[in-house]
Scaffold this motif. Structure first.
Motif, PDB file in Angstrom:
ATOM      1  N   UNK A  80       0.838  -1.205   0.000  1.00 45.72           N
ATOM      2  CA  UNK A  80       0.000   0.000   0.000  1.00 45.72           C
ATOM      3  C   UNK A  80       0.877   1.262   0.000  1.00 45.72           C
ATOM      4  N   UNK A  81       1.964   1.224   0.766  1.00 48.50           N
ATOM      5  CA  UNK A  81       2.868   2.376   0.815  1.00 48.50           C
ATOM      6  C   UNK A  81       3.478   2.643  -0.569  1.00 48.50           C
ATOM      7  N   UNK A  82       3.849   1.559  -1.274  1.00 50.05           N
ATOM      8  CA  UNK A  82       4.417   1.732  -2.616  1.00 50.05           C
ATOM      9  C   UNK A  82       3.350   2.165  -3.619  1.00 50.05           C
ATOM     10  N   UNK A  90       3.471   5.296  -6.111  1.00 50.84           N
ATOM     11  CA  UNK A  90       3.063   5.154  -7.525  1.00 50.84           C
ATOM     12  C   UNK A  90       2.025   6.215  -7.897  1.00 50.84           C
ATOM     13  N   UNK A  91       1.045   6.414  -7.025  1.00 50.27           N
ATOM     14  CA  UNK A  91       0.006   7.422  -7.258  1.00 50.27           C
ATOM     15  C   UNK A  91       0.593   8.829  -7.304  1.00 50.27           C
ATOM     16  N   UNK A  92       1.570   9.068  -6.441  1.00 51.34           N
ATOM     17  CA  UNK A  92       2.223  10.385  -6.410  1.00 51.34           C
ATOM     18  C   UNK A  92       3.026  10.616  -7.694  1.00 51.34           C
ATOM     19  N   UNK A 137      -2.181  10.333  -9.629  1.00 49.88           N
ATOM     20  CA  UNK A 137      -3.491   9.681  -9.676  1.00 49.88           C
ATOM     21  C   UNK A 137      -4.192   9.935  -8.335  1.00 49.88           C
ATOM     22  N   UNK A 138      -5.042  10.945  -8.304  1.00 53.98           N
ATOM     23  CA  UNK A 138      -5.651  11.398  -7.041  1.00 53.98           C
ATOM     24  C   UNK A 138      -6.300  10.279  -6.227  1.00 53.98           C
ATOM     25  N   UNK A 139      -7.175   9.437  -6.807  1.00 58.46           N
ATOM     26  CA  UNK A 139      -7.789   8.394  -5.964  1.00 58.46           C
ATOM     27  C   UNK A 139      -6.773   7.404  -5.406  1.00 58.46           C
ATOM     28  N   UNK A 157      11.183   3.570 -13.004  1.00 57.07           N
ATOM     29  CA  UNK A 157       9.955   3.972 -13.687  1.00 57.07           C
ATOM     30  C   UNK A 157       8.734   3.715 -12.815  1.00 57.07           C
ATOM     31  N   UNK A 158       7.688   4.484 -13.077  1.00 57.59           N
ATOM     32  CA  UNK A 158       6.432   4.323 -12.341  1.00 57.59           C
ATOM     33  C   UNK A 158       5.881   2.916 -12.555  1.00 57.59           C
ATOM     34  N   UNK A 159       6.080   2.387 -13.775  1.00 52.77           N
ATOM     35  CA  UNK A 159       5.529   1.066 -14.064  1.00 52.77           C
ATOM     36  C   UNK A 159       6.209  -0.012 -13.207  1.00 52.77           C
ATOM     37  N   UNK A 160       7.524   0.093 -13.069  1.00 55.81           N
ATOM     38  CA  UNK A 160       8.264  -0.864 -12.240  1.00 55.81           C
ATOM     39  C   UNK A 160       7.806  -0.748 -10.783  1.00 55.81           C
TER      40      UNK A 160
END
Lengths: 87, 87
Positions: A47-49, A53-55, A59-61, B3-6
């Motif tokens: 969840x932390x990662x 990723x969202x940051x 990706x707001x949600x 990368x964000x994808x990774x």
């Protein structure tokens, strides 16, 4: 058609709020023997990662729900450490 | 910088694989009394919607991990229905 953002908000609301009845159950039973410590630690890490990723992708949600979710799962880990012993 | 994808792949691998030790614990103990039914149902609904969200925005790690995660949480719901009674 609903927007992807709205969909993300509903998805996150469901997934994150799922931890609430689980927390209520553990604190009510005062037992978390059946909860796996590895489950809580891996989930908290994941969840932390997802939050990072969202940051990255703004990706707001993803950001909002994973931030709240991290708090909920940290509480679950606390409950496991407090009530994890064999009843 | 990765990368964000990774990052998404690692995040999803951690969050989704977290269900494995929890499933192992439930099936080994043959008891899921402490697991909340609402937790499994809400989480399954949320993960399914995250999958749709990933498909909307073509986010590969979101799609893959939530598809696998849905299977894992469905198994957890099955375990709860099978072993959920008071031991």
């Amino acid at each position: 058609m609903i927007s992807a953002e709205l969909l993300g908000f509903i998805a996150g609301a469901l997934a994150t709020s799922s931890t609430i009845p689980q927390l209520v159950r553990i604190f009510r039973l005062k037992s978390a023997y059946e909860i796996s410590t590895a489950f809580t630690i891996l989930l908290l890490s994941g969840i932390s990662l997802w939050l990072v990723y969202g940051l990255y992708l703004s990706l707001t949600p993803v950001i909002i729900w994973n931030a709240i979710g991290a708090g909920c799962v940290a509480t679950l880990l606390f409950a496991k450490l407090k009530y994890g012993r064999k009843p």
